[in-house]
Write an enzyme that holds these catalytic residues in place. Structure first.
Site, PDB file in Angstrom:
ATOM      1  CB  CYS A   2      -1.154   0.222   1.197  1.00 55.42           C
ATOM      2  SG  CYS A   2      -2.188  -1.400   1.136  1.00 55.42           S
ATOM      3  NE  ARG A  27       4.778   1.737  -0.120  1.00 52.80           N
ATOM      4  CZ  ARG A  27       5.641   1.643   0.841  1.00 52.80           C
ATOM      5  NH1 ARG A  27       6.961   1.800   0.535  1.00 52.80           N
ATOM      6  NH2 ARG A  27       5.504   0.763   1.878  1.00 52.80           N
ATOM      7  CD1 TRP A  77      -0.170  -5.940  -3.535  1.00 59.40           C
ATOM      8  CD2 TRP A  77      -0.496  -6.891  -1.550  1.00 59.40           C
ATOM      9  NE1 TRP A  77       0.208  -7.486  -3.352  1.00 59.40           N
ATOM     10  CE2 TRP A  77       0.094  -7.915  -2.322  1.00 59.40           C
ATOM     11  CE3 TRP A  77      -0.727  -7.073  -0.100  1.00 59.40           C
ATOM     12  CZ2 TRP A  77       0.272  -9.203  -1.746  1.00 59.40           C
ATOM     13  CZ3 TRP A  77      -0.289  -8.263   0.495  1.00 59.40           C
ATOM     14  CH2 TRP A  77      -0.173  -9.304  -0.548  1.00 59.40           C
ATOM     15  CG  ASN A 103       1.097   0.016   4.346  1.00 61.65           C
ATOM     16  OD1 ASN A 103       0.944  -1.262   3.988  1.00 61.65           O
ATOM     17  ND2 ASN A 103       2.494   0.440   4.307  1.00 61.65           N
ATOM     18  N   GLY A 104      -0.899  -2.001   6.600  1.00 59.40           N
ATOM     19  CA  GLY A 104      -0.460  -2.892   7.639  1.00 59.40           C
ATOM     20  C   GLY A 104      -1.595  -3.722   7.535  1.00 59.40           C
ATOM     21  CD  GLU A 485      17.150 -12.174  -8.815  1.00 62.57           C
ATOM     22  OE1 GLU A 485      16.337 -12.601  -7.989  1.00 62.57           O
ATOM     23  OE2 GLU A 485      16.654 -11.079  -9.454  1.00 62.57           O
ATOM     24  CE  LYS A 489      13.542  -9.951 -11.011  1.00 62.85           C
ATOM     25  NZ  LYS A 489      14.427 -10.021  -9.488  1.00 62.85           N
ATOM     26  CD  GLU A 492       9.842 -10.491  -9.049  1.00 61.77           C
ATOM     27  OE1 GLU A 492      10.816 -10.666  -9.285  1.00 61.77           O
ATOM     28  OE2 GLU A 492       9.406  -9.854  -7.826  1.00 61.77           O
ATOM     29  CG  HIS A 508      18.839 -36.731  -7.613  1.00 61.37           C
ATOM     30  ND1 HIS A 508      19.140 -37.999  -7.281  1.00 61.37           N
ATOM     31  CD2 HIS A 508      19.933 -36.177  -7.927  1.00 61.37           C
ATOM     32  CE1 HIS A 508      20.598 -38.290  -7.407  1.00 61.37           C
ATOM     33  NE2 HIS A 508      21.196 -37.035  -7.595  1.00 61.37           N
ATOM     34  CE  LYS A 607      11.531  -2.026  -5.846  1.00 58.52           C
ATOM     35  NZ  LYS A 607      12.187  -3.263  -6.572  1.00 58.52           N
TER      36      LYS A 607
HETATM   37  C1  AGP Z   1      12.386  -8.870  -6.153  1.00 59.55           C
HETATM   38  O1  AGP Z   1      12.095  -8.973  -7.732  1.00 59.55           O
HETATM   39  C2  AGP Z   1      10.941  -9.062  -5.401  1.00 59.55           C
HETATM   40  N1  AGP Z   1      10.474  -7.915  -5.651  1.00 59.55           N
HETATM   41  C3  AGP Z   1      11.013  -9.600  -4.262  1.00 59.55           C
HETATM   42  O2  AGP Z   1      11.404 -10.964  -4.050  1.00 59.55           O
HETATM   43  C4  AGP Z   1      12.108  -8.701  -3.084  1.00 59.55           C
HETATM   44  O3  AGP Z   1      13.417  -9.021  -3.519  1.00 59.55           O
HETATM   45  C5  AGP Z   1      11.821  -9.212  -1.588  1.00 59.55           C
HETATM   46  O4  AGP Z   1      10.374  -8.908  -1.214  1.00 59.55           O
HETATM   47  C6  AGP Z   1      12.495  -8.654  -0.684  1.00 59.55           C
HETATM   48  O5  AGP Z   1      12.442  -7.392  -0.535  1.00 59.55           O
HETATM   49  P1  AGP Z   1      13.650  -6.304   0.414  1.00 59.55           P
HETATM   50  O6  AGP Z   1      14.869  -6.441  -0.413  1.00 59.55           O
HETATM   51  O7  AGP Z   1      12.997  -4.943   0.324  1.00 59.55           O
HETATM   52  O8  AGP Z   1      13.827  -6.934   1.553  1.00 59.55           O
END
Ligand code: AGP
Length: 612
Positions: A2, A27, A77, A103-104, A485, A489, A492, A508, A607
């Site tokens: 949020c 956010r 969110w 937010n929370g 990673e 990507k 996501e 395996h 984010k």
């Molecule tokens: C990465 O592409 C993601 N958006 C997510 O995995 C992110 O890295 C994770 O939520 C950790 O966030 P931070 O580094 O702000 O703690």
């Protein structure tokens, strides 16, 4: 999660709030809303969808609404309650006295709702937030500070709350516990936001609310209070980020722009922090002298992409010091796994946002055990920065795309330098390794630059494979975190099934899934594990899977094992992920672009993950 924006001053509030929300849309972006205070009335507009849709709705509000000099806004969110206009923020109390955004998560919302419902107050949303709103209105008897104090004591959970009272037109009230909130005053106006980037166009001197703090915002300044109502003097923190850093410029997506910024991030990190390795004491971090000689356990802790950055760091540490006991945990597991701590342990917490709830909680747990703690974050003034005694700032600048790219590069370069300093302090880093790795890092910016120059080749490859049913990313040792990673990507931003495996693990189990519709993307740097990895690749090829290889320039025989090969410059063994990740970011970006995904704001994500 949020995004919140609040304004009280002498200018039209609606434009400032919409602009601030647009900057924080990454956010959370299920729905958006705004409330404007005008002539003793509070007028709201809410929409399911993006800030652009909210802006159109605001255009249709009565013209006098543009005269409002204070207001609050929110991008959501969803946690509690579906994505509907009714559940969108701001929420208004039944008596219309209180309007707020949140937010929370209010954990005791059900109890509050039951209590207030029994007192005849009607609830209209499915959200936890409405409980805070109705309760505040119930507590308010004309004294905002007294009501806020009672509210803060009554709420269980995490909250950043920004509030307007109908009968207090020149004021906005804020409270923070567990969710970030930053406040600013500049030139006859006060502002608040979830993210500092929304405020940088007004001022670089920001007040980050601490846990258990409240603020009163007025056009002539801000006052800060503890949850018990006592006044608090607060120092601002100067943030040197440039507001144009958060502009998309001529790029189609923030993610693409941020991928391109990586040579600069590497250069800046290496130039700023090689001092870390140039001294043989813990001086730069202000760590207790001799600490690393006493420490016999190092723990890396983080979430998501930051966790993969710590896996890269763990591998570098193990490669340079075979004796050291080093682990890398995801924060949500570290907290419940019963890990050891104390004076013989160093824990390194990595979070680009500095606000990730699990990482913050893990760091608090480690501190409570007497573990030495270092934080690495990209945001000065963030909660992890303020709560951790020793913080290193990564040099990535603001990252807007939800998928982390340049912050990963900032993290791994800073972590590599930190690892070397720690080992030097410990007396286990050889001069030859130090010179080799630092030398290798210094040429990374030009290597990354040359990968960016091959974008059209990577784009063609992405287009060719974008109809694949899914992907396996495989590699060994330093390539395993890279595979993780790369897979993240693609999940996501392209929403494609993608798995990461240590190449030796395929046989395996996962190999059962392979056929001509699942692509295997394997990483085969020219090192001691090349032949073993290629054997694993052949096993996949024998099951008809199309194969793409990421190999080092000059490895012409790689072509014998694959449908396609993407070549990247040679590096020191430990540094392959630094270059490889850029090629894989571009690959994911172009697959997602071919599939017409919403690259900067992928569905279901936010984010900054401020809930556990
Ligand atoms: C990465 O592409 C993601 N958006 C997510 O995995 C992110 O890295 C994770 O939520 C950790 O966030 P931070 O580094 O702000 O703690």
């Amino acid at each position: 999660m949020c995004g919140i924006m609040g304004y009280v001053g002498g200018d039209g509030a609606s434009g400032i709030i919409l602009n601030g929300l647009a900057k924080q849309e990454y956010r959370g972006y299920d729905s958006a809303g705004i409330a404007l205070c005008l002539n003793g009335e509070i007028k709201s507009a809410k929409v399911v969808g993006r800030v652009s849709a909210l802006a159109r709705l605001v255009d249709d509000m009565p013209p006098e609404c543009m005269e409002a000099r204070s207001g609050i806004g929110h991008t959501r969110w969803a946690t509690h309650g579906g994505v509907t206009v009714t559940n969108a923020h701001p929420h208004e109390s039944a008596d219309k006295m209180v309007t707020l955004v949140h937010n929370g998560i209010i954990e005791n919302s059900k109890e509050i709702k039951a209590d207030l419902t029994s007192k005849g107050i009607d609830f209209i949303t499915e959200t936890d937030t409405e409980a805070a709103c109705q309760l505040l209105a119930h507590l308010y008897r004309g004294d905002a500070l007294a009501a806020m104090t009672c509210l803060a004591k009554s709420l269980v959970g995490a909250f950043a709350l920004v509030i307007m009272f109908k009968d207090r037109p020149g004021e906005i009230w804020c409270a923070r516990k567990g969710s970030p909130l930053v406040v600013a005053y500049s030139g006859g106006a006060s502002y608040c936001a979830s993210d500092p980037t929304a405020l940088l166009e007004f001022t670089h001197d920001l007040f980050f609310l601490d846990e258990g703090e409240m603020a009163e915002l007025r056009p002539d300044g801000c006052r800060f209070f503890c949850f018990d109502g006592t006044r608090r003097e607060k120092e601002s923190i100067h943030l040197s980020w440039d507001s144009v850093m958060s502009d998309k410029g001529h790029y189609e997506h923030f993610m693409r722009k941020e991928i391109e910024e990586q040579p600069d991030v590497l250069r800046l990190t290496i130039d700023t922090h090689t001092i870390l390795t140039s001294v043989s004491r813990e001086r730069d971090l202000n760590l207790p002298v001799g600490m690393m000689k006493r420490v016999n356990r190092v723990q890396f802790v983080a979430c998501g992409t930051s966790h993969y950055a710590t896996l890269v760091a763990r591998n570098i540490m193990e490669s340079l010091d075979e004796e050291i006991d080093v682990s890398a945990d995801v924060a949500s597991e570290y907290r419940y796994r019963g890990v050891r701590g104390g004076d013989d342990t160093l824990a390194i917490f990595v979070s680009q946002s500095g606000e990730t709830a699990d990482t913050l909680a893990a760091a608090r747990l480690a501190r409570s055990k007497g573990t030495h703690c270092i934080a690495i974050t990209n945001v000065r003034g963030s909660t992890i920065d303020r709560e951790t005694e020793h913080t290193l700032l990564s040099m990535a600048g603001p990252e807007i795309g939800v998928a982390a790219t340049k912050t990963f590069t900032g993290q791994i370069s800073l972590l590599a330098l930190l690892v070397m300093q720690l080992l030097k302090d410990r007396g286990t880093l050889s001069a030859s390794d130090e010179a080799r790795v630092i030398g290798g890092m210094r040429i990374l910016p030009s290597h990354v630059h040359s990968i960016l120059e091959r974008e059209s080749e990577i784009k063609s490859l992405a287009e060719k494979y974008s109809d694949s049913k899914g992907f396996f990313f495989i590699g060994r040792r330093e390539c395993v975190p890279l595979a993780m990673e790369a897979a993240l990507k693609l999940k996501e931003i392209a929403y494609l099934p993608s798995e990461a495996y240590a190449a030796g693990e395929m046989k395996h189990g996962p190999i059962a899934m392979l056929d001509e519709h699942l692509t295997v993307f394997a990483f085969v740097p020219d090192n001691d594990l090349r032949e073993k990895t290629l054997s694993n690749v052949e096993e996949c090829r024998a099951r008809s899977a199309p194969i793409i290889l990421l190999a080092n320039e000059g490895d012409s025989s790689a072509r014998d094992h694959a449908n396609d090969v993407l070549y990247i410059p040679r590096t020191e063994r430990e540094l392959f992920p630094f270059t490889g990740v850029v090629a894989l970011q571009l690959f994911a970006y172009h697959v997602a672009r071919t599939l017409r995904r919403d690259i900067d704001m992928p569905r279901n994500l936010a984010k900054s993950v401020t809930v556990e």
